[in-house]
Write a protein that holds these residues in place. Structure first.
Motif, PDB file in Angstrom:
ATOM      1  N   LEU A  29      40.006  46.017  37.264  1.00 16.40           N
ATOM      2  CA  LEU A  29      41.612  45.749  36.850  1.00 16.40           C
ATOM      3  C   LEU A  29      41.438  44.779  38.886  1.00 16.40           C
ATOM      4  CD1 LEU A  29      43.595  48.476  35.996  1.00 16.40           C
ATOM      5  CD2 LEU A  29      42.768  46.310  34.942  1.00 16.40           C
ATOM      6  N   PHE A  30      41.202  45.423  39.552  1.00 20.37           N
ATOM      7  CA  PHE A  30      41.070  44.377  41.140  1.00 20.37           C
ATOM      8  C   PHE A  30      40.367  43.021  41.185  1.00 20.37           C
ATOM      9  CE2 PHE A  30      39.401  43.925  44.992  1.00 20.37           C
ATOM     10  CZ  PHE A  30      40.177  44.457  45.788  1.00 20.37           C
ATOM     11  N   VAL A  31      38.801  43.326  40.235  1.00 19.39           N
ATOM     12  CA  VAL A  31      38.423  42.114  40.174  1.00 19.39           C
ATOM     13  C   VAL A  31      38.453  40.804  39.625  1.00 19.39           C
ATOM     14  CG1 VAL A  31      35.815  40.883  39.412  1.00 19.39           C
ATOM     15  CG2 VAL A  31      36.084  43.210  40.489  1.00 19.39           C
ATOM     16  N   ALA A  32      39.656  41.067  37.957  1.00 12.42           N
ATOM     17  CA  ALA A  32      39.605  40.405  37.106  1.00 12.42           C
ATOM     18  C   ALA A  32      41.705  39.507  37.810  1.00 12.42           C
ATOM     19  CB  ALA A  32      40.817  41.359  35.931  1.00 12.42           C
ATOM     20  N   LYS A  33      42.440  40.538  38.325  1.00 10.55           N
ATOM     21  CA  LYS A  33      43.226  40.090  39.139  1.00 10.55           C
ATOM     22  C   LYS A  33      42.751  39.170  40.687  1.00 10.55           C
ATOM     23  CE  LYS A  33      47.345  42.049  42.682  1.00 10.55           C
ATOM     24  NZ  LYS A  33      47.272  42.773  43.077  1.00 10.55           N
ATOM     25  N   LYS A  34      42.004  39.249  41.468  1.00  6.35           N
ATOM     26  CA  LYS A  34      41.841  38.415  42.174  1.00  6.35           C
ATOM     27  C   LYS A  34      41.132  37.384  41.966  1.00  6.35           C
ATOM     28  CE  LYS A  34      42.978  40.864  45.712  1.00  6.35           C
ATOM     29  NZ  LYS A  34      43.629  40.959  46.926  1.00  6.35           N
ATOM     30  N   LEU A  35      40.278  37.312  40.165  1.00  4.01           N
ATOM     31  CA  LEU A  35      39.536  36.207  40.229  1.00  4.01           C
ATOM     32  C   LEU A  35      40.971  35.020  39.478  1.00  4.01           C
ATOM     33  CD1 LEU A  35      37.038  37.227  38.010  1.00  4.01           C
ATOM     34  CD2 LEU A  35      36.596  36.170  39.722  1.00  4.01           C
ATOM     35  N   VAL A  42      40.897  33.485  43.982  1.00  4.83           N
ATOM     36  CA  VAL A  42      39.812  34.290  45.497  1.00  4.83           C
ATOM     37  C   VAL A  42      38.337  34.522  44.770  1.00  4.83           C
ATOM     38  CG1 VAL A  42      39.326  36.367  46.356  1.00  4.83           C
ATOM     39  CG2 VAL A  42      41.284  35.035  45.753  1.00  4.83           C
ATOM     40  N   LYS A  43      37.615  33.688  45.041  1.00  3.59           N
ATOM     41  CA  LYS A  43      35.624  33.706  44.871  1.00  3.59           C
ATOM     42  C   LYS A  43      35.408  35.038  44.598  1.00  3.59           C
ATOM     43  CE  LYS A  43      35.955  28.678  46.795  1.00  3.59           C
ATOM     44  NZ  LYS A  43      34.917  28.383  47.863  1.00  3.59           N
ATOM     45  N   LEU A  44      34.032  34.607  43.901  1.00  4.09           N
ATOM     46  CA  LEU A  44      33.093  36.113  43.694  1.00  4.09           C
ATOM     47  C   LEU A  44      32.622  36.918  45.037  1.00  4.09           C
ATOM     48  CD1 LEU A  44      31.580  35.769  40.662  1.00  4.09           C
ATOM     49  CD2 LEU A  44      32.934  37.354  41.179  1.00  4.09           C
ATOM     50  N   THR A  45      32.167  35.908  46.464  1.00  3.04           N
ATOM     51  CA  THR A  45      31.738  35.792  47.766  1.00  3.04           C
ATOM     52  C   THR A  45      32.998  36.990  48.202  1.00  3.04           C
ATOM     53  OG1 THR A  45      32.255  34.138  48.696  1.00  3.04           O
ATOM     54  CG2 THR A  45      29.705  34.453  47.759  1.00  3.04           C
ATOM     55  N   GLU A  46      34.206  36.686  48.242  1.00  3.73           N
ATOM     56  CA  GLU A  46      35.629  36.757  49.409  1.00  3.73           C
ATOM     57  C   GLU A  46      35.454  38.699  48.448  1.00  3.73           C
ATOM     58  OE1 GLU A  46      38.361  33.832  49.717  1.00  3.73           O
ATOM     59  OE2 GLU A  46      37.339  32.172  49.534  1.00  3.73           O
ATOM     60  N   ILE A  47      35.329  38.463  46.822  1.00  2.00           N
ATOM     61  CA  ILE A  47      35.936  39.498  46.047  1.00  2.00           C
ATOM     62  C   ILE A  47      34.826  40.768  46.285  1.00  2.00           C
ATOM     63  CG2 ILE A  47      36.129  40.070  43.721  1.00  2.00           C
ATOM     64  CD1 ILE A  47      37.170  38.154  43.211  1.00  2.00           C
ATOM     65  N   ASP A  63      25.597  42.294  40.475  1.00  2.00           N
ATOM     66  CA  ASP A  63      26.220  43.572  40.258  1.00  2.00           C
ATOM     67  C   ASP A  63      27.754  43.146  39.622  1.00  2.00           C
ATOM     68  OD1 ASP A  63      24.464  45.236  39.600  1.00  2.00           O
ATOM     69  OD2 ASP A  63      24.933  46.506  41.342  1.00  2.00           O
ATOM     70  N   LEU A  64      28.246  42.022  40.618  1.00  2.86           N
ATOM     71  CA  LEU A  64      29.756  41.544  41.000  1.00  2.86           C
ATOM     72  C   LEU A  64      29.566  40.959  39.406  1.00  2.86           C
ATOM     73  CD1 LEU A  64      32.609  41.539  41.662  1.00  2.86           C
ATOM     74  CD2 LEU A  64      31.819  40.255  43.360  1.00  2.86           C
ATOM     75  N   LEU A  77      34.400  39.788  31.569  1.00  5.86           N
ATOM     76  CA  LEU A  77      36.478  40.132  31.886  1.00  5.86           C
ATOM     77  C   LEU A  77      36.641  38.876  30.741  1.00  5.86           C
ATOM     78  CD1 LEU A  77      36.783  41.004  35.408  1.00  5.86           C
ATOM     79  CD2 LEU A  77      36.995  42.680  33.881  1.00  5.86           C
ATOM     80  N   GLU A  78      37.611  39.354  30.509  1.00  2.00           N
ATOM     81  CA  GLU A  78      38.024  37.993  29.049  1.00  2.00           C
ATOM     82  C   GLU A  78      39.380  37.380  29.884  1.00  2.00           C
ATOM     83  OE1 GLU A  78      39.102  39.594  25.644  1.00  2.00           O
ATOM     84  OE2 GLU A  78      37.071  40.759  25.474  1.00  2.00           O
ATOM     85  N   ASP A  79      40.173  36.440  29.424  1.00  2.00           N
ATOM     86  CA  ASP A  79      41.391  35.456  29.944  1.00  2.00           C
ATOM     87  C   ASP A  79      40.831  35.744  31.119  1.00  2.00           C
ATOM     88  OD1 ASP A  79      41.876  35.871  27.293  1.00  2.00           O
ATOM     89  OD2 ASP A  79      42.717  38.187  27.950  1.00  2.00           O
TER      90      ASP A  79
END
Length: 151
Positions: free
Chosen positions: A8-14, A18-23, A39-40, A47-49
């Protein structure tokens, strides 16, 4: 750490762009979860959508910058107006999890879609807008084949 909370955190940041390195850094600092970049990426691919085009540098250019860049270099394909009778295929330079290559297509009929060649070499369409005809699909495959031979 609860895997659902991380997703949920990763989906929200995407969704916020927010870029993956920042996430990856935010996961460590805010949730105390250390995760390898691979892994990230794998988690993000599940993740969908997620609108991956927002991370494509070509998508972020302003109209003036895009016109200037097009004048300076030869683009992968000339953009086509909806229904102008040509099929325009573009290859994204941005890496997308789970894809060997991906990009966009505007069909001669005016329909459009995102295309992807997955890690197994299978071609697929996503986010199709409009209904491409059989002729559209054949022209797309021909144009994509030409572009891939050039790369």
């Amino acid at each position: 750490m609860d895997e659902m909370k991380i997703k949920l955190f990763v989906a929200k940041k995407l969704q916020e762009g927010v870029k993956l390195t920042e996430i990856q850094n935010l996961l460590a600092s805010e949730l105390g979860c250390k995760m390898t970049f691979l892994d990230l990426r794998l988690l993000a691919a599940e993740l969908e959508d997620v609108d991956w085009s927002q991370f494509d540098p070509q998508e972020k250019k302003s109209d003036d910058e895009a016109a200037e860049a097009a004048a300076e270099s030869v683009p992968d394909a000339a953009p086509a107006a909806a229904g102008d009778g040509t099929t325009a295929v573009e290859i994204s330079r941005l890496a997308r999890p789970g894809a060997m290559m991906h990009g966009t297509v505007t069909f001669a009929s005016g329909a459009s879609a995102e295309w992807i060649i997955d890690n197994m070499g299978q071609l697929g369409l996503d986010k199709v807008q409009g209904q491409p005809t059989q002729d559209d699909l054949m022209a797309f495959q021909t144009e994509l084949r030409k572009m891939l031979q050039q790369h």
